[in-house]
Design a protein around this motif. Structure first.
Motif, PDB file in Angstrom:
ATOM      1  N   MET A 149     -47.202  -7.103 -16.156  1.00  0.00           N
ATOM      2  CA  MET A 149     -47.489  -8.721 -14.745  1.00  0.00           C
ATOM      3  C   MET A 149     -48.095  -7.963 -13.131  1.00  0.00           C
ATOM      4  N   MET A 152     -51.337  -6.861 -13.336  1.00  0.00           N
ATOM      5  CA  MET A 152     -52.306  -7.884 -13.376  1.00  0.00           C
ATOM      6  C   MET A 152     -51.848  -8.128 -11.388  1.00  0.00           C
ATOM      7  N   ALA A 211     -53.557 -12.596 -15.221  1.00  0.00           N
ATOM      8  CA  ALA A 211     -53.336 -13.031 -14.170  1.00  0.00           C
ATOM      9  C   ALA A 211     -53.820 -14.566 -14.083  1.00  0.00           C
ATOM     10  N   ALA A 222     -49.740 -13.792 -12.182  1.00  0.00           N
ATOM     11  CA  ALA A 222     -49.825 -13.274 -13.740  1.00  0.00           C
ATOM     12  C   ALA A 222     -48.364 -14.081 -14.341  1.00  0.00           C
TER      13      ALA A 222
END
Length: 269
Positions: A149, A152, A211, A222
């Motif tokens: 995450m 992203m 995303a 994210a």
């Protein structure tokens, strides 16, 4: 009170000028971007003189914009008001039902995070009730370059912004597969941005992240699917999880006002 009397009473409460003004705004759309004063009057079934002051007022308030001598389009205030509403909606409130549905569909834990400087801050988790579930508490902060995450989230930055963010940050204190240098991080983020998702494996778990975009096309959050390696170590299953995650990210982004984006590759290999 009879039905007729109720209808008459309801009609008494109407404000004709306001009703006409809103009707005028509703005439515009993707297939009808401009209208003349005559078009507006004809659509309402009234004379030009009956709508002139309403149109003039809408222009004064920037809800309409005059083009040339006798042509109008929607003004910037319509867009501003609409996007102000979209951006004021709490990110967690918007994402929650989609992440819960994704968890139920996959039986894997889902998380939502935003970027605060170089950290990924976890805002929500949809916890899968199984023995080997990945469970990261709300409020946890993890360096962006160490997680799916987080990486992203970094795709929303260009090279200059990434350089400024990490110019004084230490990257070599974290175990693999985290990048050790800024050039290595830039290269990773560039690949993540082009791919549109990140797969991250740790000792006992695997996470896939995508995303979430707002109405400006900017990365605002994210989301991920995460589970034990034993559950996700299957090509067909991992492909299915990725496609479900991408669909969830598109749905949340759409709720935040993002337009349809070009499709990204869905094959993780």
């Amino acid at each position: 009170m009879t039905t007729g009397e109720q209808l008459e009473r309801d009609t008494d409460y109407r404000v004709p000028a306001l009703q006409r003004g809103l009707s005028i705004l509703q005439m515009f759309g993707a297939a009808q971007r401009t209208l003349s004063m005559n078009d507006i009057a004809e659509n309402l079934g009234v004379s030009v003189s009956a709508v002139y002051r309403i149109v003039h007022t809408l222009c004064e308030m920037d809800y309409l914009r005059k083009l040339g001598k006798n042509s109008y389009e929607l003004g910037p205030q319509v867009v501003s008001d609409g996007f102000s509403y979209l951006t004021s909606r709490d990110l967690v409130d918007v994402s929650l039902p989609y992440l819960n549905a994704l968890r139920d569909r996959t039986s894997l834990s889902c998380h939502l995070s935003i970027r605060e400087q170089t950290d990924s801050l976890y805002l929500y988790r949809a916890f899968a009730a199984q023995r080997l579930s990945v469970n990261i508490p709300i409020g946890t902060r993890i360096p962006c370059h160490c997680t799916a995450m987080g990486r992203m989230l970094l795709t929303g930055l260009d090279d200059s912004e990434l350089n400024n963010l990490y110019q004084h940050a230490r990257l070599d204190d974290y175990p693999p597969p985290a990048p050790k240098t800024l050039p290595e991080l830039r290269q990773l983020v560039e690949g993540d941005r082009e791919r549109g998702w990140v797969l991250h494996r740790s000792d006992y778990s695997t996470a896939i992240a995508c995303a979430v975009y707002n109405h400006l096309g900017a990365v605002v959050a994210a989301i991920n699917l995460s589970g034990p390696e034993a559950v996700m170590d299957n090509d067909n299953a991992l492909q299915s999880y990725l496609e479900a995650l991408q669909q969830c990210a598109r749905e949340i982004s759409r709720e935040l006002g993002a337009s349809a984006r070009r499709g990204v590759a869905s094959n993780y290999r």
